[in-house]
Design an enzyme around this catalytic site. Structure first.
Site, PDB file in Angstrom:
ATOM      1  N   CYS A   1       5.100   1.351  11.889  1.00  0.00           N
ATOM      2  CA  CYS A   1       6.108   1.983  11.041  1.00  0.00           C
ATOM      3  C   CYS A   1       6.995   2.945  11.821  1.00  0.00           C
ATOM      4  CB  CYS A   1       5.431   2.737   9.894  1.00  0.00           C
ATOM      5  SG  CYS A   1       4.412   1.674   8.860  1.00  0.00           S
TER       6      CYS A   1
ATOM      7  N   SER B   1      -4.206  -3.005   1.128  1.00  0.00           N
ATOM      8  CA  SER B   1      -3.103  -3.916   1.421  1.00  0.00           C
ATOM      9  C   SER B   1      -3.650  -5.278   1.800  1.00  0.00           C
ATOM     10  CB  SER B   1      -2.258  -3.352   2.567  1.00  0.00           C
ATOM     11  OG  SER B   1      -1.238  -4.247   2.943  1.00  0.00           O
TER      12      SER B   1
ATOM     13  N   GLN C   1      -6.855   0.360   6.360  1.00  0.00           N
ATOM     14  CA  GLN C   1      -7.464  -0.120   7.600  1.00  0.00           C
ATOM     15  C   GLN C   1      -8.980  -0.293   7.483  1.00  0.00           C
ATOM     16  OE1 GLN C   1      -5.810  -1.061  10.293  1.00  0.00           O
ATOM     17  NE2 GLN C   1      -3.767  -0.327   9.741  1.00  0.00           N
TER      18      GLN C   1
ATOM     19  N   ALA D   1       0.834  -1.201   0.000  1.00  0.00           N
ATOM     20  CA  ALA D   1       0.000   0.000   0.000  1.00  0.00           C
ATOM     21  C   ALA D   1       0.865   1.246   0.000  1.00  0.00           C
ATOM     22  CB  ALA D   1      -0.918  -0.009   1.214  1.00  0.00           C
TER      23      ALA D   1
ATOM     24  N   HIS E   1      -2.073  -7.691   3.733  1.00  0.00           N
ATOM     25  CA  HIS E   1      -1.752  -8.258   5.049  1.00  0.00           C
ATOM     26  C   HIS E   1      -2.562  -7.655   6.185  1.00  0.00           C
ATOM     27  CE1 HIS E   1       1.009  -5.254   7.093  1.00  0.00           C
ATOM     28  NE2 HIS E   1       1.053  -4.777   5.877  1.00  0.00           N
TER      29      HIS E   1
END
Length: 371
Positions: free
Chosen positions: A314, A193, A176, A69, A195
């Site tokens: 992150c 994304s 999210q 992403a 995962h």
């Protein structure tokens, strides 16, 4: 281990692992090869593309797979501004993910004007503030659907409408939100994304409304619609597709399960904890809480068999207080007293109750309030 870090990543669904295995082992062909095996791999990728597109649920566009992403967001921002003529402004939000904020700062260093909109103490944008910042110089407005640190849900449809009124495009970081909440119509570009929905790491996607595709970020063979170069991994694409299909099929049951976990967690927390962010406009699988004066990092160190975090994965090693928590008005001290609990499909109620009670007990011991 009790895993309560679903915003960082999610456990891979067993169905996803099973679906990926043949494409890692015997079905290893290059999907861009004209051989029979290559065509079979390409067909599997197209099925995955359909499943991810259906999970996103937006109309009038197409989807390109990316390596993450983060890549999709970089591509959307840089590629859009490369094609934009006569517009040199970017409008985003102080609480966006680093993939957006850092890219915007990079673009600012190359001459584009950047506006970071503030949020209220609840983490939400004021639409009047958004409208006041928009003019015919704005090229793109970038706003996250569900915040990765505090779970608040921004009014994406209304923001997209305001952007379109001045001729700007709207980019939504829907990472999210995918599979958890409805992605509203309105965005021109949306990043997702695998995962974060029980799929594999190493693959994301950019959904693009027809006619607004950004200029390529990665050059080479142009394998993805002539817009993105690089050999696609059939295994990763298939894994993303199966994860997306499961998210679509299980959305209601996943929602009901998360609501049960939210209620269980809330009922076990003592009154000393404060929930960060809006109580009404939020995704309930994200519980970000603060007990002023508590050393949250120490609690994490003490409870080694419970996985939770201080905020964004992150930025967890940076040592800096969360920019999201600072944006909603928390002091650096209170930001360091906040923890994020994330739960979902494979979390049990018993695990949540056990973890929350132990976190609360550890905080009380720190504060000298042990029962």
């Amino acid at each position: 281990m009790i895993y309560l870090d679903y915003q960082a990543t999610t456990p891979v669904a067993p169905e996803v692992a099973d679906a990926m295995r043949p494409w890692i082992e015997e079905k290893f062909a290059n999907p861009h090869s004209p051989s029979r095996w290559g065509r079979e791999a390409a067909a599997a990728i197209e099925m995955a593309r359909k499943e991810v597109s259906e999970a996103i649920g937006l109309t009038g566009g197409r989807l390109a797979f990316t390596g993450s992403a983060t890549e999709a967001l970089n591509w959307a921002l840089k590629g859009t501004l490369e094609k934009t003529k006569g517009r040199n402004r970017i409008v985003t939000v102080a609480t966006e993910h680093a993939a957006v904020l850092d890219t915007c700062e990079w673009l600012k260093g190359r001459g584009f004007d950047l506006t970071r909109l503030p949020v209220g103490a609840d983490g939400l944008l004021n639409l009047e503030n958004v409208k006041a910042e928009l003019d015919d110089r704005v090229a793109i407005v970038a706003v996250m659907l569900v915040n990765n640190e505090i779970g608040v849900i921004q009014p994406i449809a209304e923001i997209a409408e305001l952007a379109h009124e001045v001729g700007a495009l709207m980019l939504c970081d829907a990472v999210q939100g995918l599979g958890r909440v409805e992605i509203p119509e309105g965005p021109d570009l949306a990043a997702v994304s695998a995962h974060k929905i029980h799929g594999p790491k190493g693959i994301g996607a950019l959904w693009m409304r027809d006619g607004v595709e950004p200029a390529p970020l990665i050059h080479g063979g142009g394998q993805e619609m002539g817009l993105r170069s690089g050999t696609l991994s059939p295994a990763l694409c298939v894994g993303f597709g199966v994860a997306a299909k499961l998210a679509t099929e299980r959305r209601q049951s996943d929602h009901e399960h998360v609501e049960e976990l939210w209620i269980a967690a809330g009922s076990s927390l003592m009154t000393d904890w404060i929930i960060n962010g809006s109580m009404t406009q939020r995704y309930h699988g994200n519980l970000n809480i603060c007990w002023p004066g508590v050393d949250a990092a120490r609690i994490i160190a003490e409870l080694r068999d419970v996985a939770f975090s201080l905020g964004s994965a992150c930025a967890s090693g940076s040592g800096r207080p969360s920019h999201v928590l600072r944006a909603i008005g928390l002091s650096d001290r209170d930001a360091r007293s906040s923890i994020r609990l994330g739960f979902g499909r494979y979390t049990s109620k018993e695990e949540v109750l056990d973890a929350v009670n132990r976190i609360d007990a550890a905080a009380r011991t720190q504060r000298g309030l042990a029962a």
